[in-house]
Motif scaffolding. Structure first.
Motif, PDB file in Angstrom:
ATOM      1  N   LEU A 175       0.854  -1.195   0.000  1.00 22.54           N
ATOM      2  CA  LEU A 175       0.000   0.000   0.000  1.00 22.54           C
ATOM      3  C   LEU A 175       0.883   1.236   0.000  1.00 22.54           C
ATOM      4  O   LEU A 175       1.988   1.187   0.550  1.00 22.54           O
ATOM      5  CB  LEU A 175      -0.837   0.065   1.287  1.00 22.54           C
ATOM      6  CG  LEU A 175      -1.803  -1.063   1.614  1.00 22.54           C
ATOM      7  CD1 LEU A 175      -2.356  -0.883   3.015  1.00 22.54           C
ATOM      8  CD2 LEU A 175      -2.925  -1.096   0.595  1.00 22.54           C
ATOM      9  N   ASN A 176       0.379   2.348  -0.553  1.00 21.01           N
ATOM     10  CA  ASN A 176       1.041   3.632  -0.271  1.00 21.01           C
ATOM     11  C   ASN A 176       0.192   4.357   0.783  1.00 21.01           C
ATOM     12  O   ASN A 176      -0.824   3.825   1.257  1.00 21.01           O
ATOM     13  CB  ASN A 176       1.286   4.437  -1.553  1.00 21.01           C
ATOM     14  CG  ASN A 176       0.004   4.925  -2.205  1.00 21.01           C
ATOM     15  OD1 ASN A 176      -1.050   4.987  -1.570  1.00 21.01           O
ATOM     16  ND2 ASN A 176       0.081   5.267  -3.476  1.00 21.01           N
ATOM     17  N   GLU A 177       0.600   5.557   1.146  1.00 21.14           N
ATOM     18  CA  GLU A 177      -0.077   6.225   2.272  1.00 21.14           C
ATOM     19  C   GLU A 177      -1.534   6.569   1.969  1.00 21.14           C
ATOM     20  O   GLU A 177      -2.396   6.406   2.834  1.00 21.14           O
ATOM     21  CB  GLU A 177       0.691   7.503   2.627  1.00 21.14           C
ATOM     22  CG  GLU A 177       2.002   7.215   3.308  1.00 21.14           C
ATOM     23  CD  GLU A 177       2.771   8.489   3.610  1.00 21.14           C
ATOM     24  OE1 GLU A 177       3.259   9.115   2.657  1.00 21.14           O
ATOM     25  OE2 GLU A 177       2.867   8.851   4.791  1.00 21.14           O
ATOM     26  N   ALA A 182      -7.348   5.419   2.819  1.00 18.18           N
ATOM     27  CA  ALA A 182      -8.671   5.098   2.270  1.00 18.18           C
ATOM     28  C   ALA A 182      -9.162   3.739   2.783  1.00 18.18           C
ATOM     29  O   ALA A 182     -10.326   3.586   3.150  1.00 18.18           O
ATOM     30  CB  ALA A 182      -8.604   5.095   0.740  1.00 18.18           C
ATOM     31  N   LEU A 183      -8.259   2.787   2.849  1.00 14.84           N
ATOM     32  CA  LEU A 183      -8.680   1.451   3.287  1.00 14.84           C
ATOM     33  C   LEU A 183      -8.988   1.408   4.778  1.00 14.84           C
ATOM     34  O   LEU A 183      -9.899   0.696   5.211  1.00 14.84           O
ATOM     35  CB  LEU A 183      -7.615   0.406   2.938  1.00 14.84           C
ATOM     36  CG  LEU A 183      -7.545   0.031   1.454  1.00 14.84           C
ATOM     37  CD1 LEU A 183      -6.453  -0.995   1.216  1.00 14.84           C
ATOM     38  CD2 LEU A 183      -8.886  -0.523   0.963  1.00 14.84           C
ATOM     39  N   ARG A 184      -8.228   2.171   5.573  1.00 11.59           N
ATOM     40  CA  ARG A 184      -8.538   2.236   7.011  1.00 11.59           C
ATOM     41  C   ARG A 184      -9.975   2.712   7.203  1.00 11.59           C
ATOM     42  O   ARG A 184     -10.720   2.152   8.000  1.00 11.59           O
ATOM     43  CB  ARG A 184      -7.593   3.207   7.717  1.00 11.59           C
ATOM     44  CG  ARG A 184      -6.411   2.541   8.359  1.00 11.59           C
ATOM     45  CD  ARG A 184      -5.849   3.394   9.474  1.00 11.59           C
ATOM     46  NE  ARG A 184      -5.682   4.770   9.068  1.00 11.59           N
ATOM     47  CZ  ARG A 184      -4.531   5.284   8.634  1.00 11.59           C
ATOM     48  NH1 ARG A 184      -3.459   4.532   8.596  1.00 11.59           N
ATOM     49  NH2 ARG A 184      -4.449   6.537   8.267  1.00 11.59           N
ATOM     50  N   GLY A 185     -10.359   3.730   6.423  1.00 14.56           N
ATOM     51  CA  GLY A 185     -11.728   4.233   6.495  1.00 14.56           C
ATOM     52  C   GLY A 185     -12.718   3.170   6.052  1.00 14.56           C
ATOM     53  O   GLY A 185     -13.711   2.902   6.723  1.00 14.56           O
ATOM     54  N   PHE A 186     -12.428   2.539   4.950  1.00 14.56           N
ATOM     55  CA  PHE A 186     -13.346   1.540   4.386  1.00 14.56           C
ATOM     56  C   PHE A 186     -13.556   0.366   5.343  1.00 14.56           C
ATOM     57  O   PHE A 186     -14.666  -0.145   5.499  1.00 14.56           O
ATOM     58  CB  PHE A 186     -12.781   1.037   3.044  1.00 14.56           C
ATOM     59  CG  PHE A 186     -13.659  -0.002   2.382  1.00 14.56           C
ATOM     60  CD1 PHE A 186     -14.809   0.383   1.700  1.00 14.56           C
ATOM     61  CD2 PHE A 186     -13.329  -1.339   2.441  1.00 14.56           C
ATOM     62  CE1 PHE A 186     -15.618  -0.560   1.092  1.00 14.56           C
ATOM     63  CE2 PHE A 186     -14.142  -2.288   1.831  1.00 14.56           C
ATOM     64  CZ  PHE A 186     -15.293  -1.907   1.152  1.00 14.56           C
ATOM     65  N   SER A 193      -3.189   3.386  13.910  1.00 12.78           N
ATOM     66  CA  SER A 193      -2.014   3.939  13.230  1.00 12.78           C
ATOM     67  C   SER A 193      -1.748   3.088  11.991  1.00 12.78           C
ATOM     68  O   SER A 193      -2.236   1.952  11.892  1.00 12.78           O
ATOM     69  CB  SER A 193      -0.797   3.889  14.154  1.00 12.78           C
ATOM     70  OG  SER A 193      -0.473   2.527  14.402  1.00 12.78           O
ATOM     71  N   ASP A 194      -0.933   3.623  11.079  1.00 12.50           N
ATOM     72  CA  ASP A 194      -0.542   2.845   9.891  1.00 12.50           C
ATOM     73  C   ASP A 194       0.019   1.494  10.308  1.00 12.50           C
ATOM     74  O   ASP A 194      -0.300   0.448   9.735  1.00 12.50           O
ATOM     75  CB  ASP A 194       0.550   3.586   9.111  1.00 12.50           C
ATOM     76  CG  ASP A 194      -0.030   4.724   8.287  1.00 12.50           C
ATOM     77  OD1 ASP A 194      -1.231   4.693   7.993  1.00 12.50           O
ATOM     78  OD2 ASP A 194       0.741   5.641   7.958  1.00 12.50           O
ATOM     79  N   GLU A 195       0.869   1.556  11.315  1.00 15.95           N
ATOM     80  CA  GLU A 195       1.578   0.360  11.769  1.00 15.95           C
ATOM     81  C   GLU A 195       0.607  -0.695  12.294  1.00 15.95           C
ATOM     82  O   GLU A 195       0.668  -1.868  11.912  1.00 15.95           O
ATOM     83  CB  GLU A 195       2.535   0.799  12.880  1.00 15.95           C
ATOM     84  CG  GLU A 195       3.599  -0.175  13.186  1.00 15.95           C
ATOM     85  CD  GLU A 195       4.582   0.426  14.193  1.00 15.95           C
ATOM     86  OE1 GLU A 195       4.869   1.636  14.119  1.00 15.95           O
ATOM     87  OE2 GLU A 195       5.044  -0.336  15.046  1.00 15.95           O
ATOM     88  N   SER A 196      -0.322  -0.273  13.131  1.00 15.94           N
ATOM     89  CA  SER A 196      -1.280  -1.223  13.707  1.00 15.94           C
ATOM     90  C   SER A 196      -2.209  -1.769  12.621  1.00 15.94           C
ATOM     91  O   SER A 196      -2.584  -2.948  12.646  1.00 15.94           O
ATOM     92  CB  SER A 196      -2.122  -0.554  14.790  1.00 15.94           C
ATOM     93  OG  SER A 196      -1.296   0.022  15.735  1.00 15.94           O
TER      94      SER A 196
END
Ligand code: ADP
Length: 316
Positions: A175-177, A182-186, A193-196
């Motif tokens: 993934l890029n940022e 977008a996927l975290r929201g979806f 966090s990105d990491e988690s």
């Protein structure tokens, strides 16, 4: 023998105001893999048109295997208009209902599914049910390392659904940022966090590896046990088209040869950085040039990178 890396999905012309270049992320990964010492195989479709003939010639000239490219009747060869902004960041406008939207499950694809060591794919060619079906058949049939670079341009529920359905057919996720956000929201994980988020995806979908690329800053890698940040290499960027594709190709070749995670992360960042310094998605370079990125600044700093202990990418 060289490992066999298939790029499955779209192949098209990247059309700049003054020139056109072969493109399509999976095809680009195949070309970069070839530059990095693998056999690159483009698995896609082109029209029965002059544009398709020229694309086939151009790909052959780039040294990739074109045997799994099918000619699709009555559909044009795909194109993407590329506009670069002042920072060298690309903006894309992709044609619709093209040859790569209508991939059939051919004997050449069936054969490639058995012989490939890795396959790179994304979401774009899955926008049409025809290619979606064929790509998923390949992913179900193959024993190759399945590398999903989601690579979406603009995000909507339809893309989210494609990602959700494709993750169970994935071994390595890139993934890029913007994609991660977008996927975290979806997925309703906005608080992570990105990491988690990456760690959760690895666990939930049984991924072997998830990688978040951070542009010039480098990348974050998680294999479920090791989680590490690998800093990028500062370069003078002229065109960042194809950085992610070079990065994914570098990931694949280093994963397949069992390179330790930290070392692989550096190699991937070097390949991405070198690509940013040249025009087009698949600039010409040698593996020695990739390995030399950042060497002049490192020398004399006393901070050698050898001798670090870490687990192999392949073995986690
Ligand atoms: P994508 O192209 O998929 O959007 P990124 O922009 O994150 O992905 O780029 C992929 C990788 O390429 C980065 O992780 C980094 O290693 C390298 N890269 C990209 N842009 C630059 C840059 N301007 N300078 C140095 N390295 C870069």
């Amino acid at each position: 023998m060289a490992v066999r890396v298939a790029g499955l999905g779209e192949v098209l012309w990247d059309v700049y105001p003054d020139a056109r270049y072969p493109g399509g992320a999976p095809a680009n990964v195949a070309v970069h893999a070839r530059r990095l010492g693998a056999e690159g195989v483009v698995a896609s479709g082109i029209g029965e048109d002059a544009s398709g003939d020229a694309l086939l010639d151009a790909l052959a000239g780039l040294g990739v295997n074109t045997e799994a490219i099918q000619r699709v009747p009555d559909k044009p060869t795909g194109t993407v208009s590329v506009r670069l902004d002042a920072d060298g960041h690309p903006h894309f406008d992709c044609s619709r209902d093209t040859a790569f939207d209508h991939l059939a499950w051919t004997p050449a694809l069936a054969s490639l599914s058995r012989t490939a060591d890795a396959v790179a794919f994304g979401t774009l060619a899955q926008r049409h049910p025809d290619s979606r079906r064929t790509i998923r058949t390949f992913l179900k049939e193959t024993k190759a390392l399945r590398v999903f670079d989601v690579n979406f341009r603009g995000f909507g529920p339809e893309t989210g659904k494609i990602v959700r359905e494709t993750l169970p057919l994935t071994d390595v996720l890139k993934l890029n940022e913007d994609e991660a956000e977008a996927l975290r929201g979806f997925f309703g994980k906005g608080g992570l966090s990105d990491e988690s988020f990456l760690k959760e995806l690895v666990q939930e979908y049984g991924l072997r590896l998830a990688v978040l690329s951070l542009g010039a800053r480098g990348c974050f890698l998680s294999d479920g046990r090791s989680h590490l940040f690998s800093p990028g290499f500062p370069v003078r960027a002229v065109d960042t088209t194809g950085c992610g594709d070079a990065f994914v190709a570098a990931l694949i070749v280093r994963y397949l040869d069992g390179t330790p995670l930290e070392e692989a992360g550096r190699f991937m960042n070097r390949a991405g950085a070198l690509t940013a310094t040249r025009r087009g998605a698949v600039p010409v370079y040698s593996i020695q040039e990739v390995e030399a990125v950042g060497e002049s600044t490192k020398r004399g700093s006393g901070k050698g990178s050898r001798g670090q202990k870490s687990s192999g990418l392949r073995n986690g």
